[in-house]
Design an enzyme around this catalytic site. Structure first.
Site, mmCIF file in Angstrom:
data_model
loop_
_atom_site.group_PDB
_atom_site.id
_atom_site.type_symbol
_atom_site.label_atom_id
_atom_site.label_comp_id
_atom_site.label_asym_id
_atom_site.label_seq_id
_atom_site.Cartn_x
_atom_site.Cartn_y
_atom_site.Cartn_z
ATOM 1 N N VAL A 254 0.821 -1.214 0.000
ATOM 2 C CA VAL A 254 0.000 0.000 0.000
ATOM 3 C C VAL A 254 0.852 1.259 0.000
ATOM 4 O O VAL A 254 0.309 2.364 -0.034
ATOM 5 C CB VAL A 254 -0.967 0.008 1.208
ATOM 6 C CG1 VAL A 254 -1.952 -1.124 1.109
ATOM 7 C CG2 VAL A 254 -0.201 -0.057 2.522
ATOM 8 N N SER B 248 -15.718 -11.991 14.700
ATOM 9 C CA SER B 248 -16.631 -11.133 13.937
ATOM 10 C C SER B 248 -17.582 -11.924 13.061
ATOM 11 O O SER B 248 -18.207 -11.351 12.175
ATOM 12 C CB SER B 248 -15.826 -10.162 13.060
ATOM 13 O OG SER B 248 -15.072 -10.879 12.111
ATOM 14 N N LYS C 21 -13.228 -4.062 5.245
ATOM 15 C CA LYS C 21 -14.441 -4.840 4.977
ATOM 16 C C LYS C 21 -15.380 -4.086 4.041
ATOM 17 O O LYS C 21 -16.052 -4.697 3.193
ATOM 18 C CB LYS C 21 -15.139 -5.167 6.295
ATOM 19 C CG LYS C 21 -14.332 -6.116 7.177
ATOM 20 C CD LYS C 21 -15.020 -6.410 8.494
ATOM 21 C CE LYS C 21 -14.190 -7.396 9.333
ATOM 22 N NZ LYS C 21 -14.821 -7.708 10.628
#
Length: 982
Positions: free
Chosen positions: A477, A881, A924
């Site tokens: 990134v 999660s 997400k």
């Protein structure tokens, strides 16, 4: 053999010395050289003096041999004098004996391991066999001091060129009788025993013998025949010529080897008649040839053949002497040259020192170190200056050859080279920094904002204090490149080192100077490299620190990174405090949970979640493609990569959060384009001849210019017409488009103006990469669509997950395995971790309670055995999660209802139905957009995280934030239900 003769001469000086008067006469005559000279003059033999004979004449037919025998008989009684008295008198080396030599028909066999004994030569032999030694002593006492000396043969299967050692000699000593006889050569030498001291027996050779039969086994006694040379003509020209060549070769060898001269002197003092047979024996005896070659000379009875064999041996000896001379000369020249250079250098140093032009090494080193620190004296801390002065004084007292001198010199080198108080001028212009950050990176607004805040604070304070920023995010990134851009924006020096896998504390804190090869730590090396005390230091992969037997590097980093401690950072090697408070530390990590908490507490975390498709498109078009095209040497007009191709590349090949893999795929495309262009004759290199003309000189007149342009135009036109072929297979595969030349272009043979027009209007080749031919460049797609179902079936729900590579979507599937009263159970598959297994158990319990509330008559959970599976079973999955998604999957199967279309959810549920917050909201959300999901469900506690996302990430999404699972139930199974929506 030569060494043996020399040793014998040293042991028996009286036997080797002649009477003083005779010796003086012999010296004047230069014994061997005079003998050899007279032989060359034409006489067959020379009598050197009528002294006592040391060896019998080889030819029995000579009258001189008879006279020698008679003389020996006449002096037999005088020869029986005791050995001790003989050593003190000027007598002959060989005492005449009685009976005569010809009467020795049986002798004790004495094995010679190394070389044969030639007539007229001494040889010391060590006898280890006590019986044999006793027999020799008795023979000498009986006035028959003779033995047979025979060379030992090599064992079968051994290399005769390899010198045998003590093991071979030991095996010979162990042999007796016939076994020993088999190992002896038949032809040997009748040897007179001149002396015996301990186990050393000194022999003097007389004449050749041949063994006929064995008489006694222990000690080995044999019958022998006395051998005589075959008759020869002393006046034969061939024999003379051969002997002269032997003499000539011997003279050359004698000039080169002083060792030979000593042995020749000893031999010629006691020789009788020096004839051709003895010349052959002499040459073979003093040569360093192989023992078996010498044995051939000993066995040869033909005088001419013996001379030829000897000539071969001395010729080889001459070549060896020449080689020895050349080696000695080369070594001597090298040594003398080195010595001469050394002496001249020492003299030069002494002259320069005397004139004051140069000082010694220690003074020069001290001057260099003082010169270094002089410019930094005002900024250097006082305690550092004190240490430097002490070490300089110590350096003057040490010897330059001592190890402590090198340690002190290296220590001073590091101390004086560091940039004490030397800071670079920082640029606090926020507009300049904004421009640089935007040039290097697309997006990343939160990171850029934090850097600008840091610069603004420095602007207001007038100085910047070092901070610790930790950039966390998936690989690729741009974490490392962001650190480099920050250094450029602040006008700071940049230094990067990686601590991934680092297990030695000494890499950070340095080694103690007492260790061999000690060095300072990374920070001291950094300061020396950059030359300023306020660089930007990028510590890469800080979440991958190792831990070895040398301590914990994470704990060592605390002192380096803590602003309260690094003001006086202490390196073990320098052992003086260093101020690192002005250093700006930027750390990078993939997973911040892997960073130790004490270290994490000192950092300011800036998360870089990754890039969505739109951001990747901008990065690929504005940064990656442009840089790659320039790196490959391709011009913009030669290639076109369409938007559709980039979009397909991102979605089907490069779905990860970063752009490193996207860069690799773009590089692969441009490499293949470059290969195709070169194969078709395209070259973007400038014309070297034209460049040289332009740079060096202009053509002298217009005519020369026209000729050059004409040649270039015609050549370009021909190349263009050859390389542009739309009908070729490669052009069709790559979708190459061309612009045809104008119809009025020149043809071969037209004037120069037409050639210029054709060169100007030549076709431009362009390779077009579209989604249709993308596979020809990068292969088949790597990723398939994450979204398998347009409408998820009963029992299947899409969840959202976070990984180190970014976010991803995954399905959770539940099916009924078996049904029956009281058979309620749960089976889990899919490489689930302990946390997810617990979430599944909680999901079954909560789902059973909700189903009982919504439909009391439904006994699905009590009577059904369920199988819950999370696909991609080869990938381990864990994390808190997935509880909401598991409950929804089970309820969908229990009620037979599919969930709402385009829905994905994440969150952990408690036994009371409360929804707990999760992490990785941005990752997400990006994963949901990638899978074309329109509706998202997040815990209410994550609303703040979602609001911080960029508008382009949130655009087009329907997001619901819930507190209890009943809200999720209404959203998933009832389309008219409402909840808080963003």
């Amino acid at each position: 053999m030569l060494r043996a003769a020399a040793a014998a001469a040293a042991i028996f000086p009286a036997r080797f010395a002649a009477a003083p008067a005779v010796a003086a006469a012999e010296e004047l005559r230069s014994p061997l050289l005079r003998v050899l000279g007279t032989l060359r003059g034409g006489r067959g033999s020379v009598l050197l003096g009528r002294r006592a004979r040391f060896c019998s004449n080889s030819s029995a037919s000579d009258s001189e041999a008879v006279a020698a025998a008679a003389e020996a008989e006449a002096k037999a009684e005088d020869a029986t004098v005791a050995e001790g008295e003989a050593d003190g008198k000027a007598s002959s080396a060989i005492v005449p004996t009685n009976p005569q030599i010809e009467d020795c028909l049986s002798v004790v066999a004495l094995p010679l391991p190394h070389r044969p004994l030639f007539p007229g030569f001494y040889m010391p032999v060590y006898v280890k066999d006590q019986k044999l030694l006793q027999a020799l002593i008795e023979n000498r006492k009986r006035s028959a001091p003779y033995a047979g000396a025979f060379l030992v043969k090599d064992e079968e299967g051994t290399d005769p060129n390899i010198v045998t050692g003590s093991d071979s000699e030991k095996s010979i000593d162990d042999l007796k009788g016939k076994d020993l006889l088999k190992r002896l050569h038949e032809v040997g030498t009748l040897a007179q025993i001149t002396s015996i001291q301990g186990d050393q027996v000194v022999l003097l050779g007389h004449r050749r013998l041949r063994i006929t039969e064995m008489v006694e086994e222990d000690p080995l006694t044999v019958k022998v025949d006395h051998l005589k040379e075959k008759p020869y003509n002393k006046d034969d020209d061939v024999i003379k010529a051969t002997s002269f060549e032997v003499i000539s070769t011997l003279r050359e060898v004698l000039r080169a080897s002083s060792l030979w001269k000593d042995h020749v002197q000893t031999y010629t003092q006691h020789i009788g008649d020096f004839n051709y047979p003895r010349l052959a024996d002499f040459g073979a005896a003093i040569s360093g040839a192989n023992k078996f070659l010498c044995q051939e000379v000993l066995e040869e009875l033909d005088v001419y053949k013996r001379l030829k064999l000897t000539l071969e041996l001395v010729k080889k000896e001459m070549e060896i002497s020449k080689l020895q001379q050349s080696i000695a000369k080369a070594i001597e020249e090298k040594i003398s040259g080195d010595q001469r250079r050394y002496l001249l250098n020492e003299q030069l140093k002494a002259i320069k020192k005397e004139l004051g032009l140069e000082t010694d090494d220690k003074t020069a080193l001290s001057a260099k170190f003082r010169e270094r620190i002089e410019s930094k004296k005002d900024k250097c801390p006082s305690h550092v200056l004190q240490v430097i002065e002490e070490e300089l004084t110590k350096l003057q007292l040490l010897e330059a050859s001592s190890s402590e001198f090198n340690v002190t010199r290296n220590y001073l080198d590091w101390l004086t080279v560091l940039p004490w108080g030397n800071y670079s001028d920082e640029n606090f212009d926020v507009h300049h920094a904004q421009k640089i950050l935007d040039e290097d990176h697309y997006g990343l607004s939160d990171v850029k904002e934090r850097i600008l805040e840091f610069i603004a604070v420095g602007k207001l304070r007038g100085t910047s204090q070092g901070k610790i920023i930790c950039l966390s995010g998936p690989p690729g990134v741009g974490k490392t490149s962001i650190g480099r851009s920050i250094a450029r924006a602040l006008n700071r020096q940049f230094y990067r080192f990686s601590v991934g896998g680092l297990a030695d504390v000494a890499e950070i804190k340095g080694h103690r100077r007492t260790y061999v090869g000690a060095m300072p730590g990374k920070m001291v090396q950094c300061l020396k490299s950059v030359g300023t005390a306020n660089p930007l230091v990028l510590i890469d992969e800080i979440d991958k620190l190792g831990r070895g037997h040398s301590g914990d590097p994470a704990s060592a980093l605390l002192e380096l990174l803590d602003p309260e401690q690094n003001v006086n950072f202490l390196d073990h090697y320098l052992d003086v405090p260093i101020d690192l408070s002005k250093v700006l530390f930027v750390c990078t990590a993939n997973v911040i949970e892997m960073i130790p908490n004490p270290l994490l507490d000192r950092m300011e975390i800036i998360a870089i979640a990754g890039y969505i498709t739109d951001e990747k498109m901008h990065i690929a078009r504005d940064y990656l493609e442009k840089n790659t095209r320039e790196a490959c040497g391709i011009k913009p007009e030669q290639v076109e990569v369409t938007e559709a191709a980039l979009l397909a590349l991102i979605e089907n090949y490069c779905r990860e959060a970063g752009v490193r893999n996207l860069q690799k795929q773009i590089e692969k495309i441009y490499r293949k384009i470059a290969l195709q262009l070169v194969r078709q004759g395209v070259s973007n290199e400038p014309d070297q001849e034209a460049l040289s003309i332009t740079e060096n000189e202009e053509p002298s007149n217009a005519t020369e210019k026209d000729e050059i342009l004409k040649d270039a135009a015609v050549e370009d036109a021909s190349v263009t017409s050859n390389m542009i072929n739309p009908a070729s297979e490669e052009a069709n595969e790559l979708n190459i488009t061309t612009e045809a030349p104008k119809e009025d272009g020149v043809s071969e043979g037209k004037d120069t103006d037409g050639a210029k027009e054709d060169a100007a209007d030549k076709a431009i080749k362009k390779v077009v990469v579209d989604s249709s031919n993308l596979g020809d460049f990068v292969g088949k797609p790597v990723f398939q669509a994450e979204r398998i179902y347009e409408q998820t079936p009963v029992g299947v729900v899409m969840g959202l997950a976070w990984t180190a590579m970014g976010g991803s979507t995954l399905y959770i599937e539940t099916t009924k395995v078996e049904e029956g009263e009281g058979k309620g159970a749960l089976v889990l598959t899919g490489q689930l971790g302990d946390v997810m297994k617990e979430s599944a158990q909680i999901a079954q319990t909560v789902g059973r309670a909700i189903l009982l509330e919504k439909d009391p008559d439904n006994q699905f959970f009590a009577n059904s055995k369920l199988h819950l599976h999370v696909p991609a079973g080869a990938t381990p999955k864990d994390g808190p999660s997935a509880g909401c998604t598991m409950i929804t999957s089970m309820l969908s199967l229990a009620m037979g209802k599919p969930v709402k279309k385009d829905l994905a959810m994440t969150g952990e549920v408690t036994l009371t139905g409360r929804i707990l917050p999760i992490g990785g909201v941005k990752e997400k959300t990006i994963a949901a957009r990638r899978s074309a999901i329109k509706t998202l469900i997040f815990p209410s506690a994550n609303k703040r995280d979602f609001d911080e996302l960029a508008s382009n990430v949130k655009e087009g999404l329907e997001v619901h934030f819930v507190d209890t699972y009943s809200e999720i139930y209404d959203l998933a199974f009832q389309s008219d239900a409402g909840a808080e929506t963003s």
